[in-house]
Write a protein that holds these residues in place. Structure first.
Motif, PDB file in Angstrom:
ATOM      1  N   ILE A  38       0.833  -1.201   0.000  1.00 47.37           N
ATOM      2  CA  ILE A  38       0.000   0.000   0.000  1.00 47.37           C
ATOM      3  C   ILE A  38       0.867   1.250   0.000  1.00 47.37           C
ATOM      4  N   GLN A  39       1.842   1.310   0.896  1.00 41.75           N
ATOM      5  CA  GLN A  39       2.697   2.491   0.981  1.00 41.75           C
ATOM      6  C   GLN A  39       3.541   2.671  -0.280  1.00 41.75           C
ATOM      7  N   LEU A  40       4.082   1.585  -0.799  1.00 48.16           N
ATOM      8  CA  LEU A  40       4.857   1.685  -2.031  1.00 48.16           C
ATOM      9  C   LEU A  40       3.995   2.197  -3.183  1.00 48.16           C
ATOM     10  N   PHE A  41       2.779   1.670  -3.290  1.00 46.96           N
ATOM     11  CA  PHE A  41       1.889   2.098  -4.353  1.00 46.96           C
ATOM     12  C   PHE A  41       1.601   3.598  -4.233  1.00 46.96           C
ATOM     13  N   SER A  50       2.374   5.871 -13.359  1.00 50.62           N
ATOM     14  CA  SER A  50       0.999   5.457 -13.630  1.00 50.62           C
ATOM     15  C   SER A  50       0.678   4.257 -12.742  1.00 50.62           C
ATOM     16  N   LYS A  51      -0.594   3.979 -12.603  1.00 54.47           N
ATOM     17  CA  LYS A  51      -1.041   2.840 -11.792  1.00 54.47           C
ATOM     18  C   LYS A  51      -0.420   1.549 -12.321  1.00 54.47           C
ATOM     19  N   ALA A  56       3.488  -2.897 -11.738  1.00 58.03           N
ATOM     20  CA  ALA A  56       4.556  -3.711 -12.332  1.00 58.03           C
ATOM     21  C   ALA A  56       5.813  -3.688 -11.460  1.00 58.03           C
ATOM     22  N   VAL A  57       6.160  -2.523 -10.957  1.00 61.50           N
ATOM     23  CA  VAL A  57       7.357  -2.401 -10.114  1.00 61.50           C
ATOM     24  C   VAL A  57       7.178  -3.189  -8.823  1.00 61.50           C
ATOM     25  N   ILE A  58       6.043  -3.014  -8.176  1.00 63.36           N
ATOM     26  CA  ILE A  58       5.787  -3.730  -6.920  1.00 63.36           C
ATOM     27  C   ILE A  58       5.759  -5.236  -7.166  1.00 63.36           C
ATOM     28  N   SER A  59       5.194  -5.652  -8.293  1.00 63.78           N
ATOM     29  CA  SER A  59       5.150  -7.092  -8.590  1.00 63.78           C
ATOM     30  C   SER A  59       6.554  -7.648  -8.793  1.00 63.78           C
ATOM     31  N   GLN A  60       7.452  -6.858  -9.356  1.00 61.65           N
ATOM     32  CA  GLN A  60       8.833  -7.325  -9.517  1.00 61.65           C
ATOM     33  C   GLN A  60       9.568  -7.355  -8.184  1.00 61.65           C
ATOM     34  N   GLU A  65       2.292 -11.663  -8.893  1.00 59.61           N
ATOM     35  CA  GLU A  65       1.578 -11.229 -10.088  1.00 59.61           C
ATOM     36  C   GLU A  65       0.925  -9.866  -9.838  1.00 59.61           C
ATOM     37  N   PRO A  66       0.973  -8.954 -10.824  1.00 60.86           N
ATOM     38  CA  PRO A  66       0.343  -7.645 -10.652  1.00 60.86           C
ATOM     39  C   PRO A  66      -1.137  -7.748 -10.263  1.00 60.86           C
ATOM     40  N   LYS A  67      -1.835  -8.752 -10.785  1.00 65.26           N
ATOM     41  CA  LYS A  67      -3.260  -8.926 -10.478  1.00 65.26           C
ATOM     42  C   LYS A  67      -3.478  -9.160  -8.978  1.00 65.26           C
TER      43      LYS A  67
END
Length: 79
Positions: A38-41, A50-51, A56-60, A65-67
């Motif tokens: 949440i904080q990273l987003f 962009s969202k 994508a960054v957080i998923s890496q 998975e981004p979903k």
């Protein structure tokens, strides 16, 4: 040109895959609860990402998975 990524815990520059550093150098944080997402987003979107790029960054970073991340963020009203 690729955008420089920094570790959210120690601030060093990261190379892809970003999550490998987090997993090896910050294992407690890596395995801790998902509230970090949440904080990273919020931080990434606040910096102008962009969202889709933020997801994508957080998923890496967390090797998820981004979903999965998107569903968690929606459930916790981070959007």
């Amino acid at each position: 040109m690729s955008e420089e990524r920094k570790c959210p815990y120690c601030g060093i520059s990261l190379k892809n895959p970003y999550w490998r550093h987090i997993e090896s150098e910050h294992p407690d944080e890596y395995r801790s609860d998902k509230s970090t997402w949440i904080q990273l987003f919020k931080d990434y979107v606040g910096m102008g990402m962009s969202k889709e790029v933020a997801l994508a960054v957080i998923s890496q970073i967390f090797n998820r998975e981004p979903k999965i991340i998107e569903e968690f963020l929606k459930k916790n009203k981070a959007f």
